[in-house]
Design a protein around this motif. Structure first.
Motif, PDB file in Angstrom:
ATOM      1  N   UNK A 116      34.977  31.783  28.964  1.00 53.57           N
ATOM      2  CA  UNK A 116      33.613  31.772  28.464  1.00 53.57           C
ATOM      3  C   UNK A 116      32.976  30.398  28.619  1.00 53.57           C
ATOM      4  N   UNK A 117      33.725  29.354  28.335  1.00 53.20           N
ATOM      5  CA  UNK A 117      33.224  27.993  28.513  1.00 53.20           C
ATOM      6  C   UNK A 117      32.914  27.710  29.986  1.00 53.20           C
ATOM      7  N   UNK A 118      33.798  28.194  30.872  1.00 49.53           N
ATOM      8  CA  UNK A 118      33.557  28.010  32.301  1.00 49.53           C
ATOM      9  C   UNK A 118      32.296  28.751  32.734  1.00 49.53           C
ATOM     10  N   UNK A 119      32.126  29.987  32.268  1.00 45.82           N
ATOM     11  CA  UNK A 119      30.927  30.750  32.596  1.00 45.82           C
ATOM     12  C   UNK A 119      29.666  30.033  32.119  1.00 45.82           C
ATOM     13  N   UNK A 120      29.735  29.433  30.936  1.00 41.32           N
ATOM     14  CA  UNK A 120      28.584  28.690  30.403  1.00 41.32           C
ATOM     15  C   UNK A 120      28.293  27.456  31.253  1.00 41.32           C
ATOM     16  N   UNK A 121      29.337  26.770  31.680  1.00 45.15           N
ATOM     17  CA  UNK A 121      29.166  25.548  32.460  1.00 45.15           C
ATOM     18  C   UNK A 121      28.533  25.822  33.811  1.00 45.15           C
ATOM     19  N   UNK A 122      29.018  26.860  34.498  1.00 46.50           N
ATOM     20  CA  UNK A 122      28.515  27.139  35.845  1.00 46.50           C
ATOM     21  C   UNK A 122      27.344  28.110  35.831  1.00 46.50           C
ATOM     22  N   UNK A 123      27.083  28.730  34.652  1.00 45.96           N
ATOM     23  CA  UNK A 123      25.983  29.693  34.490  1.00 45.96           C
ATOM     24  C   UNK A 123      26.102  30.854  35.488  1.00 45.96           C
ATOM     25  N   UNK A 124      27.331  31.380  35.587  1.00 45.08           N
ATOM     26  CA  UNK A 124      27.593  32.551  36.434  1.00 45.08           C
ATOM     27  C   UNK A 124      28.438  33.535  35.637  1.00 45.08           C
ATOM     28  N   UNK A 125      28.202  34.836  35.795  1.00 46.25           N
ATOM     29  CA  UNK A 125      29.119  35.811  35.187  1.00 46.25           C
ATOM     30  C   UNK A 125      30.492  35.729  35.835  1.00 46.25           C
ATOM     31  N   UNK A 126      31.530  36.026  35.065  1.00 40.31           N
ATOM     32  CA  UNK A 126      32.898  36.023  35.575  1.00 40.31           C
ATOM     33  C   UNK A 126      33.548  37.365  35.269  1.00 40.31           C
ATOM     34  N   UNK A 127      33.526  38.314  36.213  1.00 32.72           N
ATOM     35  CA  UNK A 127      34.306  39.535  36.038  1.00 32.72           C
ATOM     36  C   UNK A 127      35.793  39.222  36.205  1.00 32.72           C
ATOM     37  N   UNK A 128      36.594  39.694  35.285  1.00 27.52           N
ATOM     38  CA  UNK A 128      38.043  39.482  35.356  1.00 27.52           C
ATOM     39  C   UNK A 128      38.716  40.830  35.505  1.00 27.52           C
ATOM     40  N   UNK A 129      39.432  41.013  36.600  1.00 28.72           N
ATOM     41  CA  UNK A 129      40.122  42.266  36.878  1.00 28.72           C
ATOM     42  C   UNK A 129      41.620  42.029  36.776  1.00 28.72           C
ATOM     43  N   UNK A 130      42.296  42.881  36.014  1.00 31.82           N
ATOM     44  CA  UNK A 130      43.748  42.811  35.908  1.00 31.82           C
ATOM     45  C   UNK A 130      44.379  43.827  36.846  1.00 31.82           C
ATOM     46  N   UNK A 131      45.463  43.423  37.486  1.00 31.61           N
ATOM     47  CA  UNK A 131      46.230  44.380  38.263  1.00 31.61           C
ATOM     48  C   UNK A 131      46.930  45.347  37.308  1.00 31.61           C
ATOM     49  N   UNK A 132      47.032  46.621  37.690  1.00 31.15           N
ATOM     50  CA  UNK A 132      47.823  47.551  36.871  1.00 31.15           C
ATOM     51  C   UNK A 132      49.266  47.091  36.805  1.00 31.15           C
ATOM     52  N   UNK A 133      50.003  47.495  35.779  1.00 29.70           N
ATOM     53  CA  UNK A 133      51.418  47.109  35.670  1.00 29.70           C
ATOM     54  C   UNK A 133      52.196  47.447  36.942  1.00 29.70           C
ATOM     55  N   UNK A 134      53.035  46.504  37.368  1.00 30.13           N
ATOM     56  CA  UNK A 134      53.934  46.657  38.527  1.00 30.13           C
ATOM     57  C   UNK A 134      53.212  46.644  39.866  1.00 30.13           C
ATOM     58  N   UNK A 135      51.899  46.366  39.881  1.00 26.96           N
ATOM     59  CA  UNK A 135      51.175  46.340  41.150  1.00 26.96           C
ATOM     60  C   UNK A 135      50.924  44.930  41.670  1.00 26.96           C
ATOM     61  N   UNK A 136      51.146  43.903  40.854  1.00 33.70           N
ATOM     62  CA  UNK A 136      50.833  42.545  41.301  1.00 33.70           C
ATOM     63  C   UNK A 136      51.739  42.086  42.441  1.00 33.70           C
ATOM     64  N   UNK A 137      52.856  42.784  42.649  1.00 29.78           N
ATOM     65  CA  UNK A 137      53.777  42.426  43.734  1.00 29.78           C
ATOM     66  C   UNK A 137      53.122  42.556  45.099  1.00 29.78           C
TER      67      UNK A 137
END
Length: 223
Positions: A116-137
């Motif tokens: 949130x602090x980073x988004x405020x500093x750069x004034x850009x939205x930050x979508x964060x996507x998580x990989x499903x379990x066991x898919x990050x490989x």
């Protein structure tokens, strides 16, 4: 420049790298001996990698402290700071893809507030996507880690400078990574209270079907 003025970055930390006269299996390149086990190692470094999913450019930071939320967000901030002014101005948002590990969880960790602090500093939205379990490989960054293992397999990383030089040689998509050392000391085990989490939760947009894996953090307007 990423297409559609969207930066798509994948970020992850990897297993600790031991510094010293070590090599897997006790084997090393050349006519030298190496120890297989990490007894008495000189130092340990935590690698954190960031890949631009469109250009293939990589940024590797080896931290001498703990793998924490602050360490990960500091790597993101450094990547943003390295962009030129024109690229920053043309970027509409930064999409971050990562595994849902304990240091990047949305539950009572500093990770979401720091984003949130980073988004405020750069004034850009930050979508964060998580990989499903066991898919990050199967992610681009995991393939990058695999290439790094092949690059320095059998090499003794006797000091931090040797480790960095081996990492710089790693080729991927015709590019070599930017590699840095971090000497910042991080405190682990930090958790946030309910009030602090509620404050950041009010700024989040969670996907109705994937509330744990698809989250957008919007900046607070400065106008």
């Amino acid at each position: 420049m990423s297409s559609g003025s969207v930066k798509r970055w994948s970020i992850a930390c990897k297993a600790t790298v031991n510094i010293g006269e070590f090599s897997r299996g006790g084997l090393t390149r050349g006519d030298h001996q190496a120890r297989e086990h990490a007894r008495g190692c000189k130092a340990k470094y935590v690698p954190c990698g960031l890949v631009d999913e469109e250009s293939g450019a990589r940024h590797l930071t080896f931290g001498s402290s703990y793998k924490t939320s602050d360490f990960i967000v500091d790597v993101l901030e450094a990547k943003w700071a390295a962009l030129d002014a024109q690229d920053k101005a043309a970027t509409s948002l930064i999409q971050i893809t990562m595994a849902n590990g304990p240091e990047s969880s949305g539950k009572r960790t500093p990770f979401l507030p720091r984003l949130g602090q980073l988004a405020d500093t750069i004034q850009k939205p930050i979508p964060r996507l998580y990989y499903p379990p066991s898919h990050s490989t199967y992610t681009p960054l995991e393939r990058c880690w695999g290439i790094l293992e092949l690059q320095w397999n059998g090499a003794k990383r006797i000091d931090a400078e040797t480790m960095v030089e081996w990492a710089k040689r790693m080729p991927w998509k015709g590019l070599h990574p930017v590699v840095e050392l971090s000497r910042t000391l991080y405190q682990k085990g930090i958790s946030l209270g309910k009030a602090a989490m509620q404050a950041i939760e009010e700024r989040l947009e969670r996907h109705p079907a994937l509330p744990k894996y698809d989250i957008v953090i919007k900046p607070v307007s400065t106008s």
